[in-house]
Design an enzyme around this catalytic site. Structure first.
Site, PDB file in Angstrom:
ATOM      1  N   THR A 142       0.813  -1.222   0.000  1.00  0.00           N
ATOM      2  CA  THR A 142       0.000   0.000   0.000  1.00  0.00           C
ATOM      3  C   THR A 142       0.841   1.264   0.000  1.00  0.00           C
ATOM      4  O   THR A 142       0.427   2.299  -0.515  1.00  0.00           O
ATOM      5  CB  THR A 142      -0.942  -0.014   1.220  1.00  0.00           C
TER       6      THR A 142
ATOM      7  N   SER B 112       1.652  -7.775  -0.764  1.00  0.00           N
ATOM      8  CA  SER B 112       2.461  -8.669   0.077  1.00  0.00           C
ATOM      9  C   SER B 112       1.790 -10.019   0.305  1.00  0.00           C
ATOM     10  O   SER B 112       2.447 -10.964   0.758  1.00  0.00           O
ATOM     11  CB  SER B 112       2.826  -8.005   1.398  1.00  0.00           C
TER      12      SER B 112
ATOM     13  N   THR C 182       1.709  -4.358   4.138  1.00  0.00           N
ATOM     14  CA  THR C 182       1.593  -4.621   5.576  1.00  0.00           C
ATOM     15  C   THR C 182       1.021  -6.000   5.899  1.00  0.00           C
ATOM     16  O   THR C 182       1.201  -6.491   7.007  1.00  0.00           O
ATOM     17  CB  THR C 182       0.709  -3.547   6.245  1.00  0.00           C
ATOM     18  N   ASP C 183       0.337  -6.623   4.927  1.00  0.00           N
ATOM     19  CA  ASP C 183      -0.369  -7.876   5.243  1.00  0.00           C
ATOM     20  C   ASP C 183       0.562  -8.995   5.700  1.00  0.00           C
ATOM     21  O   ASP C 183       0.209  -9.767   6.586  1.00  0.00           O
ATOM     22  CB  ASP C 183      -1.186  -8.342   4.035  1.00  0.00           C
TER      23      ASP C 183
END
Ligand SMILES: NC(=O)CC[C@H](N)C(=O)O
Length: 392
Positions: free
Chosen positions: A76, A123, A156-157
């Protein structure tokens, strides 16, 4: 000609914000105040002023900036959507690394940046081969004399998984900092620019050496051993069960804790000769489970299955026999907890010694998958595998 979404990244980040444009960050804990106030009482330089002057000469404003390699992988922080749209309406991994840094002028005051676009992915698409690619690249950069530290931008995942893998496999005490964003650059109050500045502030500070791989998000500095994304939307999505290691205060890392478990230079794991990671599956615990999900992983060729069990890693009584038989099929069972924190205790809730099962201690199921895979590159007996979880 109209500008593309990526050219506008980030749309709103005043150039005046961010850390002071120091050539070198002051040593941790030292007041670095060049203004007036008590130091200039009665127009005389008092002790505090002398100390400031000393610090000024020690920090050597003409010294070259630290050399930081910025490795961009997508997520993101490299996302963009239509201006003014809700921040969930965007595409991840579309803004290139050079656009990313060009929009944040503060970065150039903190470091000499060498930028590279290693990957440009969501990710969720981090497979083990991409993880190995990232770890090898970061290790190679850390080994270079002209690189003082590495900053990685990442979705971030799965950030917590990649950061942990680097924490266990990059044999360097140089700062390695992972950051990202919860909102794309086109969102109102995008967090990517500040996260990037803070990540760089941490990576360039002398006090960061030897602390293992760090995740810097939302003004907090977390150890890759502990941090997890625990919220799907909020800016304070990253939390460590034992607390963050520190904060970024006025552009300078301020530390409150350090990791007790080995990492980076003290890690036993060596990926330089690995072609691939041993395959390890992960099964979520819930009510009304079925044995077939474990069989599917066995059919896929796993060497181990991490069971993210309910509570303290409890195995349903109706599955016990099936999971005990996994050892006879050449598969290790690793008991974890789905609760998000706290240790799974050996021989509590299950007879681990009798069944040849392993417990994760307090490691999250997602990270336990990676630690199991790395452990299997060196060990293949229950006692040694168990020791790995109690050590790292
Ligand atoms: N906030 C994020 O970075 C999530 C976006 C995306 N799913 C990723 O992890 O890459």
């Amino acid at each position: 000609m109209g500008r593309t979404a990526s050219e506008k990244w980030p749309p709103r980040f005043p150039a005046s914000r961010g850390p002071l444009p120091l050539r070198r960050a002051p040593p941790e804990g030292v007041l670095f105040h060049l203004g007036d106030g008590p130091a200039m009482k009665n127009g005389k330089k008092n002790v505090a002023t002398v100390r400031c002057v000393t610090m000024k000469s020690m920090t050597n404003l003409s010294a070259p900036l630290p050399r930081i390699a910025l490795v961009a992988t997508g997520g993101t922080i490299a996302g963009a959507g239509a201006e003014g749209e809700p921040s969930a309406a965007y595409q991840a991994a579309v803004v290139g690394a050079s656009d990313l840094i060009a929009r944040v002028p503060q970065l150039a005051r903190l470091a000499q940046l060498q930028t590279e676009q290693l990957l440009q992915i969501d990710s969720a698409d981090f497979t083990d081969d991409k993880l190995l690619l990232l770890a090898r690249r970061v290790a190679a950069l850390c080994a270079r004399e002209d690189v003082d530290g590495v900053v990685i931008t990442h979705g971030t995942d799965t950030m917590e998984e990649s950061a942990y893998f680097l924490h266990l496999t990059v044999r360097s005490s140089k700062p390695v900092v992972v950051t990202g964003a919860m909102r794309p650059g086109t969102a109102l109050a995008a967090d990517g620019p500040a996260n990037l500045v803070h990540a760089l502030a941490v990576a360039t500070h002398p006090s960061t050496q030897g602390r293992g791989v760090l995740v810097v998000m939302n003004e907090e500095i977390h150890s890759a051993r502990d941090v997890a994304k625990v919220h799907a939307m909020r800016l304070d999505a990253f939390v460590s069960p034992h607390g963050a290691l520190g904060l970024v205060v006025e552009g300078v890392p301020r530390w409150y804790r350090q990791v007790a478990r080995p990492h980076t230079t003290q890690s036993e794991f060596d990926i330089t000769t690995l072609d691939a990671l041993p395959l390890v599956g992960l099964v979520a615990g819930h009510g009304n489970m079925r044995a077939e999900i474990f069989d599917a992983w066995v059919a896929a060729g796993v060497r181990a299955i991490v069971y993210a069990g309910v509570g303290g890693g409890t195995v349903p009584s109706y599955l016990r026999g099936h999971l005990v038989a996994l050892r006879d099929r050449g598969v290790w069972l690793v008991r974890a907890t789905r609760t998000g924190a706290g240790p799974v205790i050996r021989n509590a809730n299950a007879d681990d010694d009798a069944h040849g099962w392993i417990v994760t201690d307090d490691q999250s199921p997602a990270r336990a998958r990676l630690l199991t895979a790395l452990a299997l590159t060196r060990h293949d007996d229950a006692a040694s595998l168990q020791k790995v979880f109690l050590r790292y």
